[in-house]
Structures are given as C-alpha cells and as structure tokens.
Design a protein around this motif. Structure first.
Motif, PDB file in Angstrom:
ATOM      1  N   TRP A 183       0.727  -1.301   0.398  1.00  0.00           N
ATOM      2  CA  TRP A 183      -0.191  -0.012   0.328  1.00  0.00           C
ATOM      3  C   TRP A 183       0.440   0.605  -0.069  1.00  0.00           C
ATOM      4  O   TRP A 183       0.502   1.881  -0.913  1.00  0.00           O
ATOM      5  N   PRO A 184       1.960   1.413   0.924  1.00  0.00           N
ATOM      6  CA  PRO A 184       2.581   2.648   0.621  1.00  0.00           C
ATOM      7  C   PRO A 184       3.013   2.856  -0.650  1.00  0.00           C
ATOM      8  O   PRO A 184       2.822   4.667  -1.227  1.00  0.00           O
ATOM      9  N   GLY A 185       3.553   1.931  -1.373  1.00  0.00           N
ATOM     10  CA  GLY A 185       4.273   2.353  -3.168  1.00  0.00           C
ATOM     11  C   GLY A 185       3.061   2.428  -3.723  1.00  0.00           C
ATOM     12  O   GLY A 185       3.008   2.885  -5.173  1.00  0.00           O
ATOM     13  N   TRP A 186       1.466   2.426  -4.230  1.00  0.00           N
ATOM     14  CA  TRP A 186       0.659   2.824  -4.097  1.00  0.00           C
ATOM     15  C   TRP A 186       0.092   4.289  -4.578  1.00  0.00           C
ATOM     16  O   TRP A 186      -0.254   4.778  -5.413  1.00  0.00           O
ATOM     17  N   MET A 215      -5.303   1.565  -5.108  1.00  0.00           N
ATOM     18  CA  MET A 215      -5.946   3.064  -5.015  1.00  0.00           C
ATOM     19  C   MET A 215      -6.239   2.157  -3.747  1.00  0.00           C
ATOM     20  O   MET A 215      -7.199   1.056  -3.798  1.00  0.00           O
ATOM     21  N   ARG A 216      -5.810   2.371  -2.758  1.00  0.00           N
ATOM     22  CA  ARG A 216      -5.613   2.203  -1.128  1.00  0.00           C
ATOM     23  C   ARG A 216      -6.634   1.040  -0.783  1.00  0.00           C
ATOM     24  O   ARG A 216      -7.873   2.612  -0.596  1.00  0.00           O
ATOM     25  N   ASN A 237      -2.272   0.998  11.969  1.00  0.00           N
ATOM     26  CA  ASN A 237      -2.143   0.757  10.644  1.00  0.00           C
ATOM     27  C   ASN A 237      -2.165   0.693   9.204  1.00  0.00           C
ATOM     28  O   ASN A 237      -2.633  -0.921   9.151  1.00  0.00           O
ATOM     29  N   PRO A 238      -3.521   1.458   9.275  1.00  0.00           N
ATOM     30  CA  PRO A 238      -4.538   1.023   8.275  1.00  0.00           C
ATOM     31  C   PRO A 238      -3.764   1.544   7.169  1.00  0.00           C
ATOM     32  O   PRO A 238      -2.452   2.459   6.807  1.00  0.00           O
ATOM     33  N   ALA A 239      -3.624   1.076   6.024  1.00  0.00           N
ATOM     34  CA  ALA A 239      -3.226   1.518   4.119  1.00  0.00           C
ATOM     35  C   ALA A 239      -3.929   2.904   3.428  1.00  0.00           C
ATOM     36  O   ALA A 239      -2.478   3.712   3.369  1.00  0.00           O
ATOM     37  N   HIS A 259      -3.943   4.626  15.743  1.00  0.00           N
ATOM     38  CA  HIS A 259      -2.419   4.858  15.702  1.00  0.00           C
ATOM     39  C   HIS A 259      -2.498   4.809  13.548  1.00  0.00           C
ATOM     40  O   HIS A 259      -2.097   3.073  13.568  1.00  0.00           O
ATOM     41  N   SER A 260      -2.047   5.789  12.850  1.00  0.00           N
ATOM     42  CA  SER A 260      -2.259   5.346  11.786  1.00  0.00           C
ATOM     43  C   SER A 260      -0.340   5.634  10.857  1.00  0.00           C
ATOM     44  O   SER A 260      -0.068   6.875  11.755  1.00  0.00           O
ATOM     45  N   THR A 261       0.172   5.154  10.617  1.00  0.00           N
ATOM     46  CA  THR A 261       1.275   5.609  10.064  1.00  0.00           C
ATOM     47  C   THR A 261       1.154   5.605   8.805  1.00  0.00           C
ATOM     48  O   THR A 261       2.504   6.667   8.769  1.00  0.00           O
ATOM     49  N   ASN A 262       0.447   5.507   7.406  1.00  0.00           N
ATOM     50  CA  ASN A 262       0.258   6.200   5.751  1.00  0.00           C
ATOM     51  C   ASN A 262       0.549   7.492   5.687  1.00  0.00           C
ATOM     52  O   ASN A 262      -0.858   7.817   6.805  1.00  0.00           O
TER      53      ASN A 262
END
Length: 472
Positions: A183-186, A215-216, A237-239, A259-262
């Motif tokens: 997902w991060p690369g999308w 599309m994530r 850690n959601p997409a 807690h979201s990272t993207n």
C-alpha cells in the motif's frame, strides 16, 4: 437519460443506495439538509442542540449469544489466514438473529471481513486481527466512496453495505499491517481517472477501479448503514483512512485508540453522515484526526447529503494536520458540528507529529457546498505547528471553478493554546466571504505572527488575547 441530467435519486439508485437502501425512510437526510432541530427551528444558543443530538444517538445492543471464531476453525498463530472462518462466524451470527462474534487471545491473520446486521465483532484483550498484505484478499470489488467520489474498488479491510445494528468492540487490536504491504507504494493511484469520471457524471456502476488502479482501501468503511458502535479497540496501521462511515446515521465512537502510519492516514472520517458521537478517543495520525466530509466536487454536489449533528468530546489529538477538520471534500455540506473539552498535543499523549491546526477548514472554488455551524468550546493545546484556527477557501491554490463554497456560523469559546505560528487565519474568497465568526474568552500565547482575517464579514473577537494583548 444523459449523465448531465442525473438527479440525486438517480445517482443513489445507480450506486445501490436508494430503492430499499437505508437512506430511504430514515428522514435524516431531509432534516439534515434543512439544518433544523426536531422542533423545526435552530435555538438561539446553538450549544442547546447538543442534548437533542446526543438524545438521538443510541448505541445498538445485542443478544447474549457468542460465536467464537475458533469454533469455525480459526487459528491464532499469526501465520494461517482465517478469512473464511471469521466470515462464516459473522454470517452465522447474523442469520441467527445477532450476537457477539468473539476473537479470543491470539493473532489471527485475515483478508477482507464483511460485517452483517446484528453482529458485534468483539476483539478481546490479548487478541489481534492482522490483515493480509495481498490485495487479492480484498476482492471482489465493492461500492466505496474514495476521497469523495463513488466507485467500485477493493473492499476496506472491514466492510459493510446497507446493514444496521453493528459494533466493533473489545480492548484488543485491529492491525492493518500496512507498512509491510504494497500500500505505501501505491500513493494516490488512479485518482485523476476517477476524478474525471465523477466530474463527467459517469454512472457509478461503470467506475471500476480495483486491480491495476493502485487505490488503497480504507481500514473500516460502512456504506449506507445505521446504528453503529466502535468502542475500546486499538486501530493500527491502516492502508489509508482508518474509520470511515459513509451515508450512515446513529454512529458512536467511544474510547477508541487510533495509530495511523501511512500518508492519507486519517483517524475518523464522518462522510455524509449524521447523528454521530466521538468521545474519549485518542488519535495519533499521519493526517487529520476527526474529519467532516460530504463528497468531492460534482459527484458530492449531485448526491448532496451533508454531514451533520456531530458531537466530539473528551478526545486527545496528535497528528500531522488537523485536530477537527472540515473538508476538503465537503461539497455536500457540513452543519451543526460541536467539539468540546478536547486536548491538542497533550503532554501525556504527544504522538509522532504535532497537530498543525486545532481547527482546520479547507475548501476551494471547485468544491462548493455549505459549511454552516462549527462550534468549539474548552479546547486546550500546546505546540501547534501552524495556525491554531485555520479556515481557508484557497485549498490547493483556491481551485479553478465557479462553485464558490459557503462558510458561516463558526464559534470558538474558552480556547487556551500555547505555541503556534498564528492564532487565527480566516481567508475567504472575494466572491464568497467567510461570515459570522465569533471567538470569545480565548487565550493564545507563544504566537509568532499576526492574525490573518481577509474576505470576511461579521467577525467578532471578544475577550481574546494573543501573547497577552487583547485583540478585537
């Protein structure tokens, strides 16, 4: 019928949201559009609406039946995929008249989960639902709203469409594991293609995204549902966006830890959703924390369902952008939003990023839409990175269209914030001023620059101090 002549009901019917959908017969969309309370008139003290709103929001209850996912073959070893077992338990629970689907202690890997009416998905203490990194595990394509435009895309990690009386509860963890997936690369994927479809009025059933479009999916998206509860869980850690009710009513989010990272890692996005209560929750996001949305540009205006009658209280905000955010996809309108007794960048919950704006309202001339009634009371904060109160019609350069938004009826009372670039930034368009703003009894210290108040009307500052000096 040509796409340019689609009515709102045509659009909803084409998306599977009318003709038996939960939007019909509930009355909330008509009432929300009118901007009135149950008695048909807005009281002079707008905070008097809050008891009415909270009185209408009732979390669902469930029969005392328990469906452990381990009884359906699920194994919490952190390796085996349990998609079929979890969904079988949910289906069985729903068919039996509802109850609790229990995720016991252990790490249960899974693909997409489909929620059903009457189901409380309970993630117990010591339990983790951990989602697959294979996009194929989130097929077939389903109806979603992706950054304000309806389409068919990968289902969210947990998804429901036209269901009611559902909950996600328990003190366990739901982990999207997105940093370890594709997902991060999308990035934003095929956003321009989808945006054009929305602008051109392409029928929703022809807006096919999914494989190859990059599309994530969101972590949790409920579409056209009612009577929802999300309580106590840790969402990590959601997409993309974490919790995203769309066309929903009667929503309770209580004591949730996000807690979201993207990037695009919003916390709670209330999207064309009414009668919602977000309370006692903590946000550590890579984007906005609590967000009010209602569709983007032509697609949002065609549907025209606002987000309304929202109460946010006793929350802690840490995140890369806004604490309370409106937009930028607010083309269907937003009204009667109340936020009280919250903290921004609190010392006992610092988060990875400092919030840039305690209040962040962003729109432009492509959006249109009416934002009427956003009210903050007793907000405390520190170390705000940019403007504490930010409302601008120049988002993304101000847009290039003629759909001038309306922003009015903004009140702030009892705000105390230490640290920030500016205390107040109000920047309307010459064609559409920001109007009827009242800021009272508020103290801003450690502020680096002067306020910006441009293209506005009827701005009242009373009992406001910036760096110890009265302003007004």
């Amino acid at each position: 019928m040509s796409s340019s002549r689609h009515t709102r009901r045509d659009v909803l019917r084409g998306a599977g949201l009318a003709a038996g959908g939960l939007l019909t017969g509930t009355g909330f969309a008509t009432q929300a559009a009118a901007g009135v309370d149950a008695a048909g008139a807005k009281p002079p003290d707008q905070w008097r609406l809050v008891p009415h709103i909270l009185g209408r929001i009732r979390p669902p209850t469930f029969p005392a039946r328990v469906f452990p996912i381990t009884s359906y073959g699920a194994v919490g070893d952190g390796r085996r995929k349990n998609t079929a077992a979890i969904n079988d338990a949910i289906e069985d629970c729903g068919r039996s008249g509802g109850g609790r689907v229990l995720v016991p202690a252990g790490t249960f890997v899974t693909g997409g989960i489909r929620m059903r009416s009457g189901v409380d998905l309970h993630v117990a203490e010591g339990a983790m639902l951990k989602f697959s990194n294979d996009p194929k595990d989130f097929l077939p394509l389903v109806l979603v709203r992706w950054e304000g435009t309806l389409c068919y895309n990968y289902q969210s990690f947990i998804y429901a469409h036209r269901q009611e009386n559902m909950a996600i509860t328990g003190s366990g963890t739901i982990d999207g594991d997105a940093p370890n997936g594709p997902w991060p690369g999308w990035g934003a994927g095929s956003t321009p293609e989808l945006r054009k479809m929305g602008e051109d009025g392409v029928p929703v059933e022809q807006r096919i995204m999914g494989e190859g479009k990059r599309m994530r999916p969101n972590m949790i998206q409920f579409v056209d549902c009612r009577n929802l509860l999300v309580r106590d869980v840790h969402l990590r850690n959601p997409a993309m966006w974490t919790l995203h009710p769309v066309f929903c009513t009667n929503v309770t989010v209580r004591n949730v830890h996000i807690h979201s990272t993207n990037s695009q890692g919003d916390g709670v996005d209330l999207d064309s959703t009414s009668y919602a209560h977000v309370a006692g929750s903590r946000f550590d996001t890579n984007d906005d924390c609590v967000v009010l949305k209602s569709g983007r540009d032509a697609d949002g205006r065609r549907i025209g369902i606002p987000t309304s009658f929202v109460v946010v209280e006793r929350c802690k905000f840490a995140g890369r952008w806004g604490g309370i955010t409106v937009g930028s996809e607010s083309s269907g309108g937003v009204h009667d939003v109340f936020c009280r007794d919250c903290e921004v960048n609190p010392p006992d919950f610092p988060g990875r990023y400092p919030v840039k704006h305690a209040l962040y309202i962003k729109t432009n001339s492509d959006r249109g839409g009416v934002v009427d009634g956003v009210h903050l009371r007793n907000i405390k904060g520190r170390n705000v990175e940019r403007e504490v109160l930010y409302a601008s019609m120049y988002y993304n350069g101000g847009g290039s269209g003629k759909h001038y938004p309306t922003l009015k009826n903004l009140t702030v009372d009892g705000m105390t914030v230490t640290g920030g670039r500016k205390a107040i930034h109000l920047d309307g368009l010459p064609e559409s001023n920001i109007r009827d703003v009242t800021i009272t009894n508020s103290d801003f210290t450690g502020i680096a620059e002067k306020n910006t108040i441009r293209n506005t009307g009827n701005v009242v500052l009373r009992g406001v101090r910036v760096n110890g000096e009265p302003v007004g």
